[in-house]
Design a protein around this motif. Structure first.
Motif, mmCIF file in Angstrom:
data_model
loop_
_atom_site.group_PDB
_atom_site.id
_atom_site.type_symbol
_atom_site.label_atom_id
_atom_site.label_comp_id
_atom_site.label_asym_id
_atom_site.label_seq_id
_atom_site.Cartn_x
_atom_site.Cartn_y
_atom_site.Cartn_z
ATOM 1 N N ASN A 199 0.831 -1.208 0.000
ATOM 2 C CA ASN A 199 0.000 0.000 0.000
ATOM 3 C C ASN A 199 0.862 1.253 0.000
ATOM 4 O OD1 ASN A 199 -2.963 -0.966 0.601
ATOM 5 N ND2 ASN A 199 -1.637 -2.179 1.921
ATOM 6 N N PRO A 200 1.716 1.411 -1.033
ATOM 7 C CA PRO A 200 2.612 2.563 -0.996
ATOM 8 C C PRO A 200 1.825 3.859 -0.938
ATOM 9 C CG PRO A 200 2.605 1.537 -3.173
ATOM 10 C CD PRO A 200 1.838 0.628 -2.263
ATOM 11 N N GLY A 201 2.290 4.783 -0.121
ATOM 12 C CA GLY A 201 1.659 6.100 -0.065
ATOM 13 C C GLY A 201 0.381 6.123 0.757
ATOM 14 N N ASN A 202 0.049 5.024 1.408
ATOM 15 C CA ASN A 202 -1.181 4.978 2.208
ATOM 16 C C ASN A 202 -0.814 4.945 3.690
ATOM 17 O OD1 ASN A 202 -3.513 4.312 3.557
ATOM 18 N ND2 ASN A 202 -4.212 2.837 2.010
ATOM 19 N N TYR A 236 6.284 -0.217 -8.222
ATOM 20 C CA TYR A 236 7.253 0.777 -7.745
ATOM 21 C C TYR A 236 7.972 1.459 -8.896
ATOM 22 C CZ TYR A 236 6.413 -0.393 -2.909
ATOM 23 O OH TYR A 236 5.826 -0.545 -1.698
ATOM 24 N N ARG A 264 9.173 -0.040 0.652
ATOM 25 C CA ARG A 264 8.661 1.069 -0.157
ATOM 26 C C ARG A 264 9.439 2.354 0.056
ATOM 27 N NH1 ARG A 264 3.054 2.913 2.808
ATOM 28 N NH2 ARG A 264 4.064 3.891 4.586
ATOM 29 N N GLN A 265 10.120 2.468 1.233
ATOM 30 C CA GLN A 265 10.903 3.672 1.466
ATOM 31 C C GLN A 265 12.106 3.752 0.527
ATOM 32 O OE1 GLN A 265 10.133 2.715 5.913
ATOM 33 N NE2 GLN A 265 11.579 4.400 5.854
ATOM 34 N N GLU A 294 11.326 3.414 -4.522
ATOM 35 C CA GLU A 294 11.263 4.403 -5.584
ATOM 36 C C GLU A 294 12.564 5.193 -5.679
ATOM 37 O OE1 GLU A 294 7.592 6.681 -5.117
ATOM 38 O OE2 GLU A 294 6.759 4.857 -4.244
ATOM 39 N N ARG A 313 7.053 9.914 -10.291
ATOM 40 C CA ARG A 313 7.696 10.902 -9.437
ATOM 41 C C ARG A 313 8.713 11.709 -10.249
ATOM 42 N NH1 ARG A 313 11.968 10.731 -6.550
ATOM 43 N NH2 ARG A 313 12.281 8.502 -6.822
ATOM 44 N N ARG A 353 5.609 4.092 -10.033
ATOM 45 C CA ARG A 353 5.565 5.207 -9.095
ATOM 46 C C ARG A 353 6.823 6.068 -9.212
ATOM 47 N NH1 ARG A 353 2.130 5.482 -4.754
ATOM 48 N NH2 ARG A 353 3.797 6.385 -3.492
#
Lengths: 310, 102
Positions: free
Chosen positions: A36-39, B75, A83-84, A87, B82, B78
């Motif tokens: 749930n990235p960003g949630n 990812y 998830r940190q 990206e 970004r 995303r």
């Protein structure tokens, strides 16, 4: 005060260990932050479920909680979720295989084209802006000798690509080598980024480096120190013969000019400093007799100067 | 850089054999130094994720590559979005905000 762990997991106080595990798994599947990235709400729920599970799956802590001895305020273990990083630049190597060919996927090229025509941004917008690929950072440890003399190191990058890194002579510990254009590919015809390799130099069992000079401790026998003579000294480029002067003392420093780090750039070659260390070897009766006779005729106190300051 | 021993010590319930298996299957792709795998923070977080997937989330091993691949695609997308937003001109941002209800 944290919420009641039974409520968090949605189970009765009589729940079995199996029921606790099942309830936790159900919530984890739904709220795991990496799914749930960003949630932020999902992350909060996952953390609550994790700490409730941690508390209730430990029979001893659960019993203490049930008796009211501890509250639900467990210290949730701080951890970094994937998830940190996912990206970030480093995770580039986990991009799916297809994306490698066109780092800026077709949807995005399309978007840029549209933006160019609709926004009237002009020529620059037409094919999407070209920009440089990201730099990639690596670290590498090389042997002492390789760093001193220079050479070539073959390294395998995480994504399976391999690079030959030319090591310049006299490379220092912690120095960074930049390989132009070996980083991530550029976008829309932009240049590739660079690979930046931070090099650590492994220590040597007997050579020490100071700037461009090399130091080595050389064991010599008492006879070699007193009588002098030729001994072999290890250097970076193989052993060389060194004359130990007659009547040398322990700690005497001899210099072998030009036998340090070889000349590189506008720096001349460094020197090799050899420090003599006396070793007694294997004394026998004959040596004892000789020394006893000699000492009797030459009374001397090499520690006399230490008395003055004490 | 993190050694395999440190990874084992950091992640509860994980063995060295598990990690070597993840590396072998290319679910985790550490750098190599003198033939030994060395892990970054990213790799460590990914190992934790795989551990969660296998234990708490009950993803069976044959399905795991599928789940990882979908996550990697998510990812990557995303990340691209970004990058796109970071490099977009103010006009383009305004247009995007208009169109997607910002």
């Amino acid at each position: 005060m944290a919420q009641d762990p039974y409520q968090t997991l949605g189970i009765p106080k009589t729940a079995t260990a199996e029921q606790i595990k099942a309830a936790y798994r159900k919530l984890a599947k739904k709220h795991h932050p990496d799914l749930n990235p960003g949630n932020a709400a999902a992350e909060a729920r996952f953390k609550a479920a994790s700490s409730a599970n941690e508390l209730l799956s430990d029979p001893e802590r659960r019993a203490r909680f049930d008796r009211g001895e501890i509250d639900a305020e467990g210290q949730p273990t701080e951890r970094a979720f994937y998830r940190q990083y996912a990206e970030g630049d480093q995770a580039g190597r986990y991009r799916s295989a297809g994306a490698e060919d066109d780092a800026f996927g077709d949807i995005f090229s399309e978007l840029f084209r549209q933006a160019g025509t609709r926004g009237g941004a002009g020529a620059a917008g037409a094919g999407g802006r070209a920009f440089r690929g990201q730099d990639q950072h690596f670290s590498l440890t090389i042997p002492f000798r390789e760093a001193a003399l220079g050479g070539s190191q073959h390294i395998t990058l995480p994504e399976g690509r391999s690079l030959d890194v030319a090591i310049p002579p006299g490379l220092r510990d912690g120095q960074t080598i930049r390989l132009r254009g070996q980083g991530h590919a550029g976008f829309n015809g932009g240049p590739a980024g660079d690979a930046l390799i931070e090099v650590s130099v492994a220590p040597h069992p007997f050579f020490r480096r100071e700037g461009d000079d090399i130091h080595v401790d050389l064991p010599v026998t008492v006879a070699e120190a007193v009588l002098g003579g030729k001994v072999n000294v290890p250097t970076l480029s193989g052993p060389v013969s060194l004359t130990v002067p007659r009547h040398s003392d322990a700690g005497r420093k001899l210099r072998l000019r030009g036998r340090g780090i070889p000349a590189h750039g506008d720096r001349p070659a460094g020197d090799l400093y050899v420090t003599l260390h006396l070793v007694a070897g294997q004394p026998d009766a004959a040596l004892e007799d000789a020394l006893r006779a000699w000492a009797e005729r030459h009374p001397t106190d090499p520690r006399a100067h230490l008395q003055e300051g004490a | 850089m993190i050694t395999i021993t440190t990874v084992v010590a950091t992640v509860p319930g994980l063995t060295e054999a598990d990690i070597l298996h993840y590396v072998e299957a290319e679910w985790v792709r550490p750098a190599r130094q003198a033939g030994e795998p060395v892990f970054s923070e990213t790799d460590l977080a990914r190992i934790r994720l795989i551990q969660d997937l296998r234990t708490a989330l009950e993803v069976e091993e044959p399905t795991l590559p599928l789940v990882l691949s979908l996550l990697d695609q998510l990812y990557a997308t995303r990340r691209q979005l970004r990058l796109l937003l970071e490099t977009a001109s103010p006009e383009l941002r305004a247009q995007l905000a208009d169109r997607f209800g910002g």
